[in-house]
Design an enzyme around this catalytic site. Sequence first.
Site: not given
Ligand code: NI
Length: 175
Positions: A49, A143, A54, A139-140, A97-98
């Site tokens: 994701g 963000h 991000q 989660h997304e 998370c990236l």
């Molecule tokens: Ni994330």
Amino acid sequence: MPRMTLRNILLHPDPRLKKACEPVAEVNAKIRDLANDMLETMYDAPGVGLAGPQVGVLKRIFVIDCAEKDAAPDPMILINPEITWVSEELNTYDEGCLSIPEIYEPVTRPEMVRMSYLDADGKLHEDEFEALHATAVQHELDHLDGILFIDYISKMKREMITNKMKKLKKELARG
Ligand code: NI
């Protein structure tokens, strides 16, 4: 075949990861390019994701692909997503998370959610997500409201992770 560009993924801590994002006013070619870039960037990372902030775009858009390792890709683009229902049942997953690489912590969230969103053609959908998909979309969506998964863990752990990330960013900046 759309032309795609890898975008730079912001690392925590970054003030842009803590902002509430603006809705996408119009689903146009520019948004489709952004979504395709985000998918390409997510697959390249690799991750399941990736949300607008991000990659430094403070708009309400994220992409996911929760397909099993050997299954066909299942890319999804969700624009202006909103939760319309959550289950009472909860589920705990080790989330990553990236923007916080190599850190995994258990987070408990509703096991199932229903979410409305626009797709890349601007068409309205309402889908039910469960298990890993439910965790991913929650989660997304977080963000887009400036919330990171480490905001759900203890303050002490969060500060340790943030200090580790600050060191990592310094090392990366030195090259
Ligand atoms: Ni994330």
